[in-house]
Design a protein around this motif. Structure first.
Motif, PDB file in Angstrom:
ATOM      1  N   THR A  39       0.849  -1.198   0.000  1.00  0.00           N
ATOM      2  CA  THR A  39       0.000   0.000   0.000  1.00  0.00           C
ATOM      3  C   THR A  39       0.878   1.240   0.000  1.00  0.00           C
ATOM      4  O   THR A  39       2.046   1.195   0.399  1.00  0.00           O
ATOM      5  CB  THR A  39      -0.923   0.088   1.245  1.00  0.00           C
ATOM      6  OG1 THR A  39      -0.120   0.243   2.420  1.00  0.00           O
ATOM      7  CG2 THR A  39      -1.800  -1.129   1.382  1.00  0.00           C
ATOM      8  N   ASP A  40       0.291   2.315  -0.435  1.00  0.00           N
ATOM      9  CA  ASP A  40       0.923   3.629  -0.353  1.00  0.00           C
ATOM     10  C   ASP A  40      -0.209   4.579   0.039  1.00  0.00           C
ATOM     11  O   ASP A  40      -1.197   4.696  -0.700  1.00  0.00           O
ATOM     12  CB  ASP A  40       1.480   4.006  -1.732  1.00  0.00           C
ATOM     13  CG  ASP A  40       2.154   5.367  -1.707  1.00  0.00           C
ATOM     14  OD1 ASP A  40       1.798   6.206  -0.851  1.00  0.00           O
ATOM     15  OD2 ASP A  40       3.029   5.599  -2.556  1.00  0.00           O
ATOM     16  N   TYR A  98      -1.676   6.661  -2.558  1.00  0.00           N
ATOM     17  CA  TYR A  98      -2.358   6.025  -3.695  1.00  0.00           C
ATOM     18  C   TYR A  98      -3.540   5.170  -3.228  1.00  0.00           C
ATOM     19  O   TYR A  98      -4.636   5.202  -3.813  1.00  0.00           O
ATOM     20  CB  TYR A  98      -1.356   5.155  -4.478  1.00  0.00           C
ATOM     21  CG  TYR A  98      -2.017   4.370  -5.584  1.00  0.00           C
ATOM     22  CD1 TYR A  98      -2.368   4.995  -6.783  1.00  0.00           C
ATOM     23  CD2 TYR A  98      -2.327   3.014  -5.422  1.00  0.00           C
ATOM     24  CE1 TYR A  98      -3.001   4.289  -7.795  1.00  0.00           C
ATOM     25  CE2 TYR A  98      -2.956   2.298  -6.421  1.00  0.00           C
ATOM     26  CZ  TYR A  98      -3.297   2.934  -7.610  1.00  0.00           C
ATOM     27  OH  TYR A  98      -3.923   2.242  -8.609  1.00  0.00           O
ATOM     28  N   ALA A 138       1.863   8.936  -5.900  1.00  0.00           N
ATOM     29  CA  ALA A 138       2.366   7.969  -4.924  1.00  0.00           C
ATOM     30  C   ALA A 138       3.763   8.380  -4.486  1.00  0.00           C
ATOM     31  O   ALA A 138       4.529   8.930  -5.265  1.00  0.00           O
ATOM     32  CB  ALA A 138       2.388   6.598  -5.571  1.00  0.00           C
ATOM     33  N   TYR A 139       4.078   8.168  -3.222  1.00  0.00           N
ATOM     34  CA  TYR A 139       5.449   8.486  -2.834  1.00  0.00           C
ATOM     35  C   TYR A 139       6.312   7.272  -2.539  1.00  0.00           C
ATOM     36  O   TYR A 139       7.427   7.380  -2.095  1.00  0.00           O
ATOM     37  CB  TYR A 139       5.533   9.540  -1.730  1.00  0.00           C
ATOM     38  CG  TYR A 139       4.773   9.306  -0.458  1.00  0.00           C
ATOM     39  CD1 TYR A 139       3.725  10.154  -0.126  1.00  0.00           C
ATOM     40  CD2 TYR A 139       5.128   8.296   0.428  1.00  0.00           C
ATOM     41  CE1 TYR A 139       3.035   9.981   1.053  1.00  0.00           C
ATOM     42  CE2 TYR A 139       4.436   8.130   1.608  1.00  0.00           C
ATOM     43  CZ  TYR A 139       3.395   8.971   1.920  1.00  0.00           C
ATOM     44  OH  TYR A 139       2.715   8.795   3.090  1.00  0.00           O
ATOM     45  N   LYS A 140       5.782   6.087  -2.817  1.00  0.00           N
ATOM     46  CA  LYS A 140       6.640   4.899  -2.686  1.00  0.00           C
ATOM     47  C   LYS A 140       6.734   4.234  -4.061  1.00  0.00           C
ATOM     48  O   LYS A 140       5.751   4.220  -4.803  1.00  0.00           O
ATOM     49  CB  LYS A 140       6.030   3.898  -1.704  1.00  0.00           C
ATOM     50  CG  LYS A 140       5.977   4.378  -0.270  1.00  0.00           C
ATOM     51  CD  LYS A 140       5.899   3.218   0.733  1.00  0.00           C
ATOM     52  CE  LYS A 140       4.589   2.491   0.736  1.00  0.00           C
ATOM     53  NZ  LYS A 140       4.428   1.523   1.831  1.00  0.00           N
ATOM     54  N   HIS A 186       1.019  -1.584  -5.565  1.00  0.00           N
ATOM     55  CA  HIS A 186       0.166  -0.920  -4.577  1.00  0.00           C
ATOM     56  C   HIS A 186      -1.286  -1.095  -4.974  1.00  0.00           C
ATOM     57  O   HIS A 186      -1.660  -0.823  -6.112  1.00  0.00           O
ATOM     58  CB  HIS A 186       0.523   0.571  -4.470  1.00  0.00           C
ATOM     59  CG  HIS A 186       1.888   0.780  -3.880  1.00  0.00           C
ATOM     60  ND1 HIS A 186       2.700   1.836  -4.194  1.00  0.00           N
ATOM     61  CD2 HIS A 186       2.586   0.021  -2.989  1.00  0.00           C
ATOM     62  CE1 HIS A 186       3.827   1.739  -3.518  1.00  0.00           C
ATOM     63  NE2 HIS A 186       3.795   0.636  -2.789  1.00  0.00           N
TER      64      HIS A 186
END
Ligand SMILES: Cc1ncc(COP(=O)(O)O)c(C=O)c1O
Length: 463
Positions: free
Chosen positions: A95-96, A99, A159-161, A169
């Motif tokens: 998960t993010d 997002y 998204a930041y990952k 994700h």
């Protein structure tokens, strides 16, 4: 001032196995075997492979394959540090919060999961959805997800990952306990299981199933002799089995799937073992093994995993569950139910008799009561602690954090039969009856919970 000493504390909220249900002797002999053979203890005491101790993956694949009637495949299994630890790993890897839209939790929920979701950035985005007698209310869930998607659309921060090659994700997470749920005791029907997987596929949701009570079931109303063959209603397929049987979805080219089973040895051997497993598609199992903390330290609980592998491959664990754990829980459940019929049913308290609608089976650790004539469970729980030294879980404990208004359980109480002695289970229910009677006799406008008083020692560590 009264000089009478308070009655003995009875804790009917603690979701732990009773001391007599800790598999100390089995573990002691397994530990001897593991620690006296360098071929076993050298790998078991080293950093391990990311997906976990291979002999345990293989032993589990065989055991679960037999139990659920699925093809054994160790590649679908990754060893974990138990269901709680692994939920955190799933969220880290799949998960993010920028997002993933929301975490949908069946309500009443396993309350301690809420903090795990919050730690992963979902504070304020835990959404309660209702269940009926068969399990998930799919229409309500579908409608809520559809509405949220329509409101938010693509308008979400980037998204930041970066999930990289081996992970993805999901847009939604759905969290359920499909069998012998904590806290409701309910088991989701087969039809609902299938429909839930289909719904997850429609919205790119990952259904995380805590399947920690699947092996702890029994027929209701029978004698205490374990059935030689489990009836099919005690062996419903897990959602990950249903997802597998549906085949790879076209929107899922890397084959991560849409449902995972989070298993645990906590209730089978003892929670201190901190060992469990996750089962999903091979891509998912590999992906979760790529969680940073696992890659750095190797899979968790390597030594305990080696001990449990001994217990499974020798057949000792299955035998222990069949001869010791299940009959003990069955008896405790029966005693609690008898006491409920005697002391609570006449006071308009309703109790679920079977976990699965239309079947006579029960399991897990918990019984869910509903106070039918409008008195507050919180008032009852507070009075029980203050006047009877009795701890019970009022329904508000199991509301989804941050979404309490959507579904509240003001008139529900969860009781646990796994922890206290047989005698105290019965005595606890009797005391609860006294408290409910007194509350009923109190005029409605003077029934107030004594706020704050329940945060004492007796309530620490309750699950
Ligand atoms: C539904 C559910 N999930 C997870 C857990 C905790 O599992 P573990 O000890 O493997 O972390 C419990 C324990 O009460 C539970 O009831």
């Amino acid at each position: 001032m009264s000089t009478q000493s308070p009655p003995k504390l009875i804790n009917l909220v603690r979701g732990w196995p009773a001391p007599s249900l800790l598999a100390s002797e089995l573990l002691s002999s397994a530990a001897q075997r593991v620690l006296s053979d360098p071929a076993i203890f050298v790998p078991a005491l080293q950093y391990g492979p990311d997906p976990g101790y291979q002999p345990l993956r293989e032993a589990l694949a065989q055991w679960l394959g037999r139990h659920y009637g699925v093809k054994p495949d160790p590649e679908r299994i990754c060893i974990s540090g138990g269901a709680s630890q692994n939920l955190a790993c799933i969220l880290q890897s799949f998960t993010d919060p920028a997002y993933t839209r929301a975490v949908w939790m069946i309500a009443p929920c396993y309350h301690l999961a809420c903090d795990i979701f919050k730690d992963s950035g979902f504070e304020g985005r835990l959404k309660a959805f209702p269940e009926d007698e068969e399990g998930v209310d799919l229409e309500a869930l579908d409608e809520s997800i559809r509405k949220l998607e329509a409101e938010q659309g693509e308008a979400q921060d980037a998204a930041y990952k970066d999930p990289g090659k081996f992970r993805k994700h999901y847009r939604h997470v759905i969290y359920v306990v499909p069998t012998c749920a904590n806290p409701s005791g309910k088991t989701m029907s087969l039809a609902r299981r299938s429909s839930l997987v289909k719904l997850a596929r429609k919205y790119d949701a990952l259904v995380v199933c805590d399947d920690v009570y699947d092996c702890l079931q029994w027929p209701v109303g029978g004698d205490l002799t374990p059935p030689s063959e489990w009836p099919p209603e005690m062996k419903l397929p897990r959602l990950c089995d249903i997802d597998l049987a549906m085949g790879q979805a076209k929107d899922d080219p890397r084959g991560f799937g849409y449902a995972v089973s989070n298993g645990s040895f906590s209730k089978l051997v003892g929670p201190g073992i901190r060992t469990g497993w996750v089962e999903g598609s091979p891509a998912f199992a590999y992906g979760v093994a790529q969680t940073g903390s696992t890659k750095s330290g190797g899979s968790p609980s390597e030594l305990c995993a080696a001990m449990v592998a001994q217990l499974i491959s020798s057949g000792e664990l299955e035998n222990y569950l069949e001869k010791i754990v299940r009959p003990a829980l069955q008896k405790r459940h029966m005693l609690m139910m008898d006491a409920i019929y005697k002391h609570l049913t006449p006071l308009a308290v309703e109790v679920r008799e079977s976990g699965l609608l239309g079947a006579k089976v029960y399991g897990g650790y918990f019984v869910w009561l509903t106070l039918k004539d409008g008195i507050s469970a919180k008032v009852v729980a507070d009075k029980a602690l203050r006047e009877e030294n009795l701890i019970v879980g009022s329904g508000d404990m199991f509301q989804v954090h941050g979404d309490e208004e959507r579904l509240n359980f003001d008139s529900a109480i969860r009781l646990t039969y796994s922890w206290e002695s047989e005698e105290d289970i019965v005595e606890g229910v009797r005391r609860l009856g006294d408290v409910i009677r007194k509350v009923k006799e109190t005029p409605r406008d003077s029934q107030q919970p004594a706020r704050g008083e329940r945060d004492d020692d007796g309530l620490k560590n309750f699950k």
